[in-house]
Scaffold this motif. Structure first.
Motif, PDB file in Angstrom:
ATOM      1  N   ILE A  22       0.840  -1.208   0.000  1.00 42.78           N
ATOM      2  CA  ILE A  22       0.000   0.000   0.000  1.00 42.78           C
ATOM      3  C   ILE A  22       0.872   1.255   0.000  1.00 42.78           C
ATOM      4  O   ILE A  22       0.575   2.232  -0.695  1.00 42.78           O
ATOM      5  N   ALA A  23       1.972   1.211   0.726  1.00 38.57           N
ATOM      6  CA  ALA A  23       2.922   2.338   0.700  1.00 38.57           C
ATOM      7  C   ALA A  23       3.449   2.521  -0.728  1.00 38.57           C
ATOM      8  O   ALA A  23       3.528   3.653  -1.226  1.00 38.57           O
ATOM      9  N   ASP A  24       3.768   1.417  -1.377  1.00 39.33           N
ATOM     10  CA  ASP A  24       4.259   1.492  -2.764  1.00 39.33           C
ATOM     11  C   ASP A  24       3.217   2.121  -3.686  1.00 39.33           C
ATOM     12  O   ASP A  24       3.556   2.929  -4.560  1.00 39.33           O
ATOM     13  N   ALA A  25       1.965   1.749  -3.501  1.00 38.93           N
ATOM     14  CA  ALA A  25       0.896   2.325  -4.319  1.00 38.93           C
ATOM     15  C   ALA A  25       0.832   3.839  -4.114  1.00 38.93           C
ATOM     16  O   ALA A  25       0.699   4.603  -5.076  1.00 38.93           O
ATOM     17  N   GLN A  35       5.331  10.383   7.126  1.00 39.45           N
ATOM     18  CA  GLN A  35       5.425   9.613   8.364  1.00 39.45           C
ATOM     19  C   GLN A  35       5.346   8.160   7.947  1.00 39.45           C
ATOM     20  O   GLN A  35       4.934   7.868   6.808  1.00 39.45           O
ATOM     21  N   PHE A  36       5.702   7.241   8.826  1.00 41.68           N
ATOM     22  CA  PHE A  36       5.743   5.823   8.459  1.00 41.68           C
ATOM     23  C   PHE A  36       4.470   5.377   7.729  1.00 41.68           C
ATOM     24  O   PHE A  36       4.536   4.639   6.744  1.00 41.68           O
TER      25      PHE A  36
ATOM     26  N   ILE B  34      -6.084   7.446  15.604  1.00 41.19           N
ATOM     27  CA  ILE B  34      -6.535   6.657  14.445  1.00 41.19           C
ATOM     28  C   ILE B  34      -5.403   5.799  13.900  1.00 41.19           C
ATOM     29  O   ILE B  34      -5.622   4.974  13.029  1.00 41.19           O
ATOM     30  N   GLN B  35      -4.207   6.022  14.455  1.00 41.85           N
ATOM     31  CA  GLN B  35      -3.030   5.296  13.987  1.00 41.85           C
ATOM     32  C   GLN B  35      -1.948   5.568  15.015  1.00 41.85           C
ATOM     33  O   GLN B  35      -2.077   6.507  15.813  1.00 41.85           O
ATOM     34  N   PHE B  36      -0.859   4.806  14.985  1.00 39.11           N
ATOM     35  CA  PHE B  36       0.167   4.955  16.011  1.00 39.11           C
ATOM     36  C   PHE B  36       0.565   6.418  16.228  1.00 39.11           C
ATOM     37  O   PHE B  36       0.717   6.863  17.356  1.00 39.11           O
ATOM     38  N   SER B  37       0.703   7.160  15.147  1.00 39.65           N
ATOM     39  CA  SER B  37       1.146   8.550  15.260  1.00 39.65           C
ATOM     40  C   SER B  37       0.229   9.521  14.520  1.00 39.65           C
ATOM     41  O   SER B  37       0.684  10.472  13.884  1.00 39.65           O
ATOM     42  N   ALA B  38      -1.072   9.260  14.603  1.00 35.26           N
ATOM     43  CA  ALA B  38      -2.049  10.169  13.994  1.00 35.26           C
ATOM     44  C   ALA B  38      -3.296  10.254  14.869  1.00 35.26           C
ATOM     45  O   ALA B  38      -3.789   9.236  15.364  1.00 35.26           O
ATOM     46  N   PHE B  39      -3.772  11.479  15.068  1.00 35.02           N
ATOM     47  CA  PHE B  39      -4.915  11.727  15.935  1.00 35.02           C
ATOM     48  C   PHE B  39      -5.935  12.602  15.219  1.00 35.02           C
ATOM     49  O   PHE B  39      -5.560  13.472  14.421  1.00 35.02           O
TER      50      PHE B  39
END
Lengths: 97, 97
Positions: A22-25, A35-36, B34-39
């Protein structure tokens, strides 16, 4: 001509293989990794839709949460950013990242 | 009354201790993770500013990228979401998360 970003994509995908795909897409669609698991860039509405469907297909039945936020020009202007490079330690050459 | 979210905060902070403190600050302001480093959540513009300054102070001189995106009602409505719970395996009770 660089256009201001209008698309923010944030995901939470436990499966490593799916996450990489999904990151590649996202990168294929020209989005920048901020961010990661978050990507930012400019996409036509049709491209947003395409990418969304592509990601949905990649994810299949795996567990995951993916959100694509359109960002209008006004919101983009009101965005607040803190960006700091490696910590200063009173010396130069400490930057590693 | 629940208001639609108008604030999306995404960060990339290598320092573990700082990251935890900043996540706590986001939760203190009522944002949802909503994710490790997202709010995501609803904040008054003054609260967005307050949280931004608080996070800036916590980060200090450490390396990091933090972005607060305001999300207008129109953009919120146009958001696309995929949300899937644990994979189905033809059996029930497989859900772990």
């Amino acid at each position: 001509m660089n256009k201001d970003p209008n698309t923010l994509l944030v995901y939470d995908i436990p499966d490593d293989r799916k996450r990489v795909k999904i990151a590649d897409a996202c990168l294929d669609y020209g989005l920048d990794r901020i961010q990661f698991s978050a990507f930012l860039g400019w996409l036509l509405p049709t491209q947003q839709e395409e990418l969304f469907l592509k990601i949905k297909k990649i994810l299949g039945k795996k567990h995951g949460n993916i959100q694509i936020f359109p960002i209008c020009a006004d919101d983009w202007k009101k965005r607040k950013v803190i960006e700091q490079k490696a910590e200063e330690r009173g010396k130069t050459g400490e930057g590693k990242s």
